[in-house]
Design a protein around this motif. Structure first.
Motif, PDB file in Angstrom:
ATOM      1  N   THR A 100       0.808  -1.230   0.000  1.00  0.00           N
ATOM      2  CA  THR A 100       0.000   0.000   0.000  1.00  0.00           C
ATOM      3  C   THR A 100       0.836   1.273   0.000  1.00  0.00           C
ATOM      4  OG1 THR A 100      -0.159  -0.124   2.420  1.00  0.00           O
ATOM      5  CG2 THR A 100      -1.953  -1.121   1.138  1.00  0.00           C
ATOM      6  N   ALA A 101       2.116   1.177   0.376  1.00  0.00           N
ATOM      7  CA  ALA A 101       2.967   2.365   0.364  1.00  0.00           C
ATOM      8  C   ALA A 101       4.430   1.948   0.385  1.00  0.00           C
ATOM      9  CB  ALA A 101       2.669   3.258   1.567  1.00  0.00           C
ATOM     10  N   ILE A 102       5.261   2.712  -0.335  1.00  0.00           N
ATOM     11  CA  ILE A 102       6.715   2.526  -0.329  1.00  0.00           C
ATOM     12  C   ILE A 102       7.350   3.913  -0.276  1.00  0.00           C
ATOM     13  CG2 ILE A 102       8.741   1.609  -1.539  1.00  0.00           C
ATOM     14  CD1 ILE A 102       6.895  -0.285  -3.056  1.00  0.00           C
ATOM     15  N   ALA A 103       8.035   4.221   0.812  1.00  0.00           N
ATOM     16  CA  ALA A 103       8.670   5.528   0.968  1.00  0.00           C
ATOM     17  C   ALA A 103       9.543   5.500   2.218  1.00  0.00           C
ATOM     18  CB  ALA A 103       7.621   6.639   1.072  1.00  0.00           C
ATOM     19  N   PRO A 104      10.488   6.425   2.313  1.00  0.00           N
ATOM     20  CA  PRO A 104      11.262   6.505   3.550  1.00  0.00           C
ATOM     21  C   PRO A 104      10.391   7.013   4.708  1.00  0.00           C
ATOM     22  CG  PRO A 104      12.388   7.600   1.713  1.00  0.00           C
ATOM     23  CD  PRO A 104      10.988   7.345   1.274  1.00  0.00           C
ATOM     24  N   ASN A 105      10.666   6.520   5.889  1.00  0.00           N
ATOM     25  CA  ASN A 105      10.113   7.045   7.140  1.00  0.00           C
ATOM     26  C   ASN A 105       8.581   7.079   7.166  1.00  0.00           C
ATOM     27  OD1 ASN A 105      12.797   7.629   8.079  1.00  0.00           O
ATOM     28  ND2 ASN A 105      12.773   9.424   6.728  1.00  0.00           N
ATOM     29  N   LEU A 106       7.960   5.986   6.732  1.00  0.00           N
ATOM     30  CA  LEU A 106       6.508   5.906   6.805  1.00  0.00           C
ATOM     31  C   LEU A 106       6.059   5.657   8.245  1.00  0.00           C
ATOM     32  CD1 LEU A 106       5.729   3.578   3.742  1.00  0.00           C
ATOM     33  CD2 LEU A 106       5.227   6.026   3.912  1.00  0.00           C
ATOM     34  N   GLU A 107       4.838   6.080   8.539  1.00  0.00           N
ATOM     35  CA  GLU A 107       4.256   5.749   9.846  1.00  0.00           C
ATOM     36  C   GLU A 107       4.030   4.240   9.902  1.00  0.00           C
ATOM     37  OE1 GLU A 107       0.177   6.526  12.456  1.00  0.00           O
ATOM     38  OE2 GLU A 107       0.546   7.676  10.612  1.00  0.00           O
ATOM     39  N   ALA A 108       4.462   3.614  10.984  1.00  0.00           N
ATOM     40  CA  ALA A 108       4.333   2.164  11.127  1.00  0.00           C
ATOM     41  C   ALA A 108       2.874   1.774  11.318  1.00  0.00           C
ATOM     42  CB  ALA A 108       5.153   1.673  12.302  1.00  0.00           C
ATOM     43  N   ILE A 109       2.448   0.754  10.584  1.00  0.00           N
ATOM     44  CA  ILE A 109       1.117   0.178  10.783  1.00  0.00           C
ATOM     45  C   ILE A 109       1.271  -1.315  11.006  1.00  0.00           C
ATOM     46  CG2 ILE A 109      -0.049   1.968   9.423  1.00  0.00           C
ATOM     47  CD1 ILE A 109      -0.208  -0.068   7.111  1.00  0.00           C
ATOM     48  N   GLY A 110       0.466  -1.873  11.842  1.00  0.00           N
ATOM     49  CA  GLY A 110       0.518  -3.301  12.102  1.00  0.00           C
ATOM     50  C   GLY A 110       1.844  -3.739  12.689  1.00  0.00           C
ATOM     51  N   THR A 111       2.222  -4.962  12.405  1.00  0.00           N
ATOM     52  CA  THR A 111       3.491  -5.514  12.900  1.00  0.00           C
ATOM     53  C   THR A 111       4.659  -4.830  12.219  1.00  0.00           C
ATOM     54  OG1 THR A 111       2.415  -7.663  13.194  1.00  0.00           O
ATOM     55  CG2 THR A 111       4.827  -7.652  13.154  1.00  0.00           C
ATOM     56  N   VAL A 112       5.689  -4.522  12.978  1.00  0.00           N
ATOM     57  CA  VAL A 112       6.875  -3.859  12.440  1.00  0.00           C
ATOM     58  C   VAL A 112       7.983  -4.897  12.249  1.00  0.00           C
ATOM     59  CG1 VAL A 112       8.682  -2.169  12.870  1.00  0.00           C
ATOM     60  CG2 VAL A 112       6.301  -1.633  13.450  1.00  0.00           C
ATOM     61  N   VAL A 113       8.596  -4.882  11.065  1.00  0.00           N
ATOM     62  CA  VAL A 113       9.689  -5.797  10.740  1.00  0.00           C
ATOM     63  C   VAL A 113      10.947  -4.980  10.499  1.00  0.00           C
ATOM     64  CG1 VAL A 113      10.510  -7.604   9.179  1.00  0.00           C
ATOM     65  CG2 VAL A 113       8.047  -7.373   9.644  1.00  0.00           C
ATOM     66  N   ASP A 114      11.982  -5.210  11.282  1.00  0.00           N
ATOM     67  CA  ASP A 114      13.253  -4.494  11.143  1.00  0.00           C
ATOM     68  C   ASP A 114      14.026  -5.084   9.966  1.00  0.00           C
ATOM     69  OD1 ASP A 114      15.623  -3.151  11.365  1.00  0.00           O
ATOM     70  OD2 ASP A 114      16.201  -4.010  13.308  1.00  0.00           O
ATOM     71  N   CYS A 115      14.253  -4.275   8.945  1.00  0.00           N
ATOM     72  CA  CYS A 115      14.929  -4.737   7.737  1.00  0.00           C
ATOM     73  C   CYS A 115      16.302  -4.099   7.550  1.00  0.00           C
ATOM     74  CB  CYS A 115      14.069  -4.452   6.509  1.00  0.00           C
ATOM     75  SG  CYS A 115      12.450  -5.228   6.539  1.00  0.00           S
ATOM     76  N   GLN A 116      16.866  -3.579   8.607  1.00  0.00           N
ATOM     77  CA  GLN A 116      18.181  -2.941   8.501  1.00  0.00           C
ATOM     78  C   GLN A 116      19.217  -3.965   8.029  1.00  0.00           C
ATOM     79  OE1 GLN A 116      19.175  -0.670  11.924  1.00  0.00           O
ATOM     80  NE2 GLN A 116      20.801   0.451  10.892  1.00  0.00           N
ATOM     81  N   ASN A 117      20.047  -3.545   7.072  1.00  0.00           N
ATOM     82  CA  ASN A 117      21.076  -4.402   6.465  1.00  0.00           C
ATOM     83  C   ASN A 117      20.478  -5.608   5.747  1.00  0.00           C
ATOM     84  OD1 ASN A 117      23.221  -2.773   7.437  1.00  0.00           O
ATOM     85  ND2 ASN A 117      23.096  -3.790   9.421  1.00  0.00           N
ATOM     86  N   LYS A 118      19.289  -5.401   5.186  1.00  0.00           N
ATOM     87  CA  LYS A 118      18.656  -6.451   4.397  1.00  0.00           C
ATOM     88  C   LYS A 118      18.187  -5.865   3.064  1.00  0.00           C
ATOM     89  CE  LYS A 118      17.184  -9.407   8.217  1.00  0.00           C
ATOM     90  NZ  LYS A 118      17.742  -8.624   9.313  1.00  0.00           N
TER      91      LYS A 118
END
Length: 472
Positions: A29-47
């Protein structure tokens, strides 16, 4: 299912960007930097986040003969394969599970299974594969492998009189079987698609091809087939039609934007132009082409002509693996020796696009799959960029495609549902699958194929080879 991927690395023009991705239900539904988190949050740093690849051609049940068939060309390889084809439904189930797991753990979210059917249990075979793929959660394009001519008809006659046994099932009964399968199992909303899939010109009548075209048009089904995998098939097409197989399939109306064709090794420039005109897709299976000595498909010519190309592993007895990343690497680098002009060579980013968008386009689902795009299905893969085989840090996609990545898939979502996490398939018990595959098999050496022995002398004669000297 509502979740947000945070700080994922994604490819953009001339580089990469760190973005968040929001998913609601089964769609992005959205792709952009720094979006407001909705639902479960998945940390994708270094992925690294990429759209799921398509394993666009395989035969799941061949896994039971993985590593067992000696080095011979396709026509002889098929003779041995069919002498030892699985005859138990439970075998179909286990190898469909195995094919799905290996595809997922090498970046695939969709698989095209050109499914070998157990005689007398055809619908049960299809139902079993459907059950396995739904349990794993992979998107499954099931293409029941059909023919209406016997195996010996696939070898050119060489001008000699040849008699072939009647096939076990009539053309009409075969077409009725596929219609029954469509009625029972074709359900794209649940990630299961049935394709019409005659094995190829070598074992199929015109009536079977035209019947498949009619079913395809009636039910909006994709079409799949092998095409000109070997030099023997080129000779056979001339014997049967007096023209190229591609020209003949065009006359029958089989070629279209919904048609994907596995191998396409021995095509002329005129054939390539027909594929471009009809918007047909070529599925590149580099490892089986090498394994069976079939040749190197002219993929660079296809791309230059505007033909859509995707990648397949092919079956586990002709590859003998379902490692999609391996197939993509070999299928890209192989062509650096076929064209001196390096500007035509396939780049890692182009390989990724072929494996994802190219695969989706060949299955008529490019509007739903194949790219990280708002509105499309949430079928995507996270790769762990801290994995040793993706270090030291250079170009992430270059490392993934040109290197030898092992166990780099961190997470996979299909239809918005997470089915791989921390590098492990979570939807089924993989340890139990391994145990079942081990317990139901045995070490095999020096087995003898009666059918291969019966046709080998004729094959060698037709192909201009010297008399058989034996194997060691």
């Amino acid at each position: 299912m509502t979740f947000t991927l945070q700080k994922a690395l994604v490819p953009v023009d001339r580089g990469y960007s760190t973005v968040d991705v929001q998913v609601v239900d089964d769609r992005i539904t959205a792709i952009a930097p720094n979006l407001e988190a909705i639902g479960t949050v998945v940390d994708c740093q270094n992925k690294l986040l990429l759209p799921g690849f398509v394993n666009a051609h395989t035969h799941s049940s061949e896994m039971w003969q993985r590593g067992a068939i000696r080095p011979v060309p396709l026509e002889l390889w098929l003779a041995e394969l069919y002498d030892f084809v699985p005859l138990e439904i439970e075998q179909i189930y286990l190898t469909a599970l195995g094919t799905a797991v290996e595809t997922l753990l090498s970046g695939g979210t969709s698989v095209v299974d050109h499914l070998v059917l157990i005689p007398g249990k055809e619908i049960e075979t299809i139902a079993t594969a459907v059950r396995a793929y739904k349990e794993v959660g992979i998107r499954a394009f099931i293409a029941p492998l059909i023919q209406d001519e016997s195996l010996t008809a696939g070898v050119p006659s060489g001008g000699t009189e040849q008699e072939h046994d009647a096939y076990i099932r009539s053309t009409g009964a075969t077409l009725a079987l596929i219609q029954d399968a469509v009625n029972k199992f074709h359900n794209p909303s649940e990630g299961v698609y049935i394709l019409v899939a005659p094995t190829g010109i070598q074992l199929c009548s015109d009536a079977l091809f035209t019947g498949c075209v009619e079913l395809s048009e009636r039910y909006n089904l994709c079409r799949h087939s092998h095409l000109l995998e070997t030099k023997a098939q080129v000779l056979l097409a001339q014997e049967k039609y007096g023209c190229s197989a591609v020209e003949h399939l065009k006359r029958l109306g089989y070629l279209s934007e919904r048609t994907s064709l596995a191998h396409c090794v021995h095509l002329t420039d005129e054939d390539i132009a027909i594929l471009a005109e009809t918007q047909s897709t070529v599925v590149h299976n580099p490892l089986s082409n090498l394994r069976l000595g079939s040749g190197i498909a002219p993929i660079l010519k296809y791309r230059q002509a505007g033909v859509n190309v995707s990648f397949g592993c092919d079956g586990s007895a002709s590859n003998d693996s379902q490692d999609l990343l391996e197939a993509i690497k070999i299928g890209s680098l192989l062509h650096n020796v076929t064209d001196l002009d390096y500007q035509h060579w396939i780049t890692p980013r182009q390989s990724v696009e072929m494996a994802s968008f190219g695969g989706a386009k060949g299955l008529n689902v490019a509007d739903e799959l194949g790219s990280l795009t708002v509105g499309k299905k949430a079928d995507f893969v996270l790769y762990d960029l801290t994995n040793l085989s993706l270090l030291p840090r250079t170009d992430p996609i270059g490392l993934l495609i040109l290197g030898r990545p092992t166990q780099v898939v961190d997470s996979v979502w299909v239809n918005g549902k997470k089915i791989v996490g921390n590098g492990q398939v979570t939807s089924i018990d993989v340890d139990n699958l391994r145990k079942e595959l081990f317990d139901r098999s045995q070490w095999v050496t020096n087995r003898q194929s009666q059918t291969l022995d019966e046709i080998e002398a004729h094959y060698r004669s037709v192909m201009g080879l010297s008399e058989k000297s034996g194997y060691s």
